[in-house]
Design an enzyme around this catalytic site. Structure first.
Site, short mmCIF file in Angstrom:
data_model
loop_
_atom_site.label_atom_id
_atom_site.label_comp_id
_atom_site.label_asym_id
_atom_site.label_seq_id
_atom_site.Cartn_x
_atom_site.Cartn_y
_atom_site.Cartn_z
N LYS A 66 -47.27 -88.21 0.68
CA LYS A 66 -48.15 -87.52 -0.26
C LYS A 66 -48.89 -86.33 0.36
CE LYS A 66 -48.88 -91.46 -3.33
NZ LYS A 66 -49.83 -92.31 -4.04
N ASP A 102 -52.64 -89.82 -9.57
CA ASP A 102 -53.21 -91.15 -9.28
C ASP A 102 -54.66 -91.23 -9.76
OD1 ASP A 102 -50.97 -92.29 -8.01
OD2 ASP A 102 -51.54 -91.48 -6.05
P1 NAP Z 1 -52.69 -96.02 3.46
O1 NAP Z 1 -53.06 -94.58 3.37
O2 NAP Z 1 -51.71 -96.47 4.46
O3 NAP Z 1 -54.09 -96.82 3.70
C1 NAP Z 1 -54.10 -98.21 3.84
C2 NAP Z 1 -55.52 -98.71 3.61
O4 NAP Z 1 -55.50 -100.13 3.49
C3 NAP Z 1 -56.48 -98.38 4.75
O5 NAP Z 1 -57.76 -98.21 4.19
C4 NAP Z 1 -56.41 -99.65 5.60
O6 NAP Z 1 -57.58 -99.86 6.37
C5 NAP Z 1 -56.34 -100.68 4.52
N1 NAP Z 1 -55.72 -101.95 4.92
C6 NAP Z 1 -54.45 -102.15 5.35
N2 NAP Z 1 -54.23 -103.46 5.55
C7 NAP Z 1 -55.40 -104.09 5.24
C8 NAP Z 1 -55.79 -105.44 5.25
N3 NAP Z 1 -54.96 -106.43 5.61
N4 NAP Z 1 -57.05 -105.74 4.86
C9 NAP Z 1 -57.92 -104.78 4.49
N5 NAP Z 1 -57.60 -103.46 4.46
C10 NAP Z 1 -56.34 -103.14 4.84
O7 NAP Z 1 -52.14 -96.57 2.05
P2 NAP Z 1 -52.54 -96.06 0.59
O8 NAP Z 1 -51.63 -94.97 0.18
O9 NAP Z 1 -54.01 -95.81 0.59
O10 NAP Z 1 -52.18 -97.32 -0.31
C11 NAP Z 1 -53.00 -98.49 -0.33
C12 NAP Z 1 -52.42 -99.46 -1.34
O11 NAP Z 1 -52.53 -98.92 -2.66
C13 NAP Z 1 -50.95 -99.76 -1.12
O12 NAP Z 1 -50.73 -101.14 -1.28
C14 NAP Z 1 -50.24 -99.00 -2.23
O13 NAP Z 1 -49.06 -99.65 -2.64
C15 NAP Z 1 -51.29 -99.05 -3.32
N6 NAP Z 1 -51.14 -97.95 -4.29
C16 NAP Z 1 -50.83 -98.25 -5.57
C17 NAP Z 1 -50.68 -97.25 -6.51
C18 NAP Z 1 -50.35 -97.61 -7.93
O14 NAP Z 1 -49.91 -96.74 -8.68
N7 NAP Z 1 -50.53 -98.84 -8.33
C19 NAP Z 1 -50.88 -95.90 -6.15
C20 NAP Z 1 -51.22 -95.62 -4.82
C21 NAP Z 1 -51.34 -96.66 -3.90
P3 NAP Z 1 -57.72 -99.31 7.88
O15 NAP Z 1 -58.27 -97.93 7.74
O16 NAP Z 1 -58.65 -100.25 8.52
O17 NAP Z 1 -56.34 -99.33 8.50
#
Ligand code: NAP
Length: 268
Positions: A66, A102
């Protein structure tokens, strides 16, 4: 005829091809197609530049591309620029336009929650999704508190977006203090117990609040189960996926897709 796709790495798990293909058929756009393309970060930019020549009108972009999508665009919307990431690229007259659906997709999904202005919200997660969620809720006038597993990331993002950070703390956060709670972290991904990784008191959800879990899997997950038990309204990640996807499809086709058709396809 026009081609569309979702670009990710990995991408085979994505529900977007089924969802968007169903929406295109329902709109009568039988000569449009939507596919999934797995592309590595190294190959992302050159692939995107080759797509207009292969008949693509636009693409959705998912993890981990992204930020790269925004960086390679010629024009970016205010939302994409402020969030620092794009999930929608449109190829128009030799130019690449970047948008982030989003954030408005989340606001669309919260539409039934009433006026958000001035109400307290809790965002869990300060990664890419967290950035979009904080920007969306703060832009809707909510009083946003932000928690992240790595506290320094929450503090940095909170300072950038002018919201409050919840730092390292003793004990659990009382979710009852917030009208909207969004899990934008990866806690719960892959069927893990998301609630176990989040500092929320599971006994304190209440009626009148809305709890959103951006993570989606085969069921609601423990966070939404606990919220539902407490009487909260729940919104799962597939509903958010539908809302952001509908906005992307509208950008490419100029037509308003049927949300029910998209949701049925996303859930099947
Ligand atoms: P990202 O940029 O990789 O960020 C991951 C985030 O999750 C960070 O804040 C990380 O914290 C935290 N994290 C990872 N594992 C964790 C755990 N076990 N417990 C607590 N916090 C944890 O990913 P992202 O793009 O933000 O996506 C996050 C989630 O949203 C994903 O599961 C994705 O599939 C979902 N999502 C869904 C949609 C939708 O349309 N439904 C759209 C976008 C994203 P740290 O900073 O401590 O590593």
């Amino acid at each position: 005829m026009a081609r569309l796709a979702v670009l990710g790495h990995p991408v085979s798990h994505s529900r977007s091809p089924a969802m968007q293909s169903a929406a295109l058929r329902a709109l009568g756009l039988d000569d449009w197609t939507y596919e999934a393309i797995d592309v590595t970060p190294e190959d992302f930019e050159s692939l995107v530049h080759s797509l207009p020549g292969e008949g693509f009108a636009g693409v959705n972009v998912t993890v981990p591309h992204k930020e790269a999508a925004l960086a390679l665009s010629d024009d970016a919307s205010d939302a994409a620029s402020a969030i620092g990431a794009a999930n929608t690229l449109t190829f128009t007259n030799g130019r690449i336009e970047a948008e982030n659906t989003d954030a408005p997709g989340l606001i669309d999904a919260l539409g039934e929650s009433g006026n958000l202005e001035g109400r307290p919200a809790l965002v869990l997660g300060a990664g890419g999704a967290g950035r979009a969620v904080v920007w969306a809720l703060a832009g809707a006038g909510m009083e946003v508190s932000l928690w992240n597993r790595t506290a320094s990331r929450a503090e940095d993002l909170a300072a950038e977006m002018n919201v409050s950070a919840i730092g390292d703390q003793v004990g659990l956060i009382d979710p009852g203090e917030f009208d909207v709670i969004v899990n934008a972290s990866a806690a719960g991904l892959g069927g893990d117990d998301g609630l176990a990784d989040l500092p929320l008191d599971p006994e304190r959800f209440r009626p009148g609040q809305t709890v959103v879990d951006m993570v989606y899997g085969d069921g609601p997950g423990r966070l939404l189960e606990a919220a539902s038990l407490g009487g909260a309204t729940t919104i799962d990640g597939l509903e958010i996926l539908v809302r952001q996807g509908a906005r992307s499809l509208r950008i490419w086709t100029g037509m308003k897709p049927d949300l029910d058709v998209m949701e049925r396809a996303a859930r099947s």
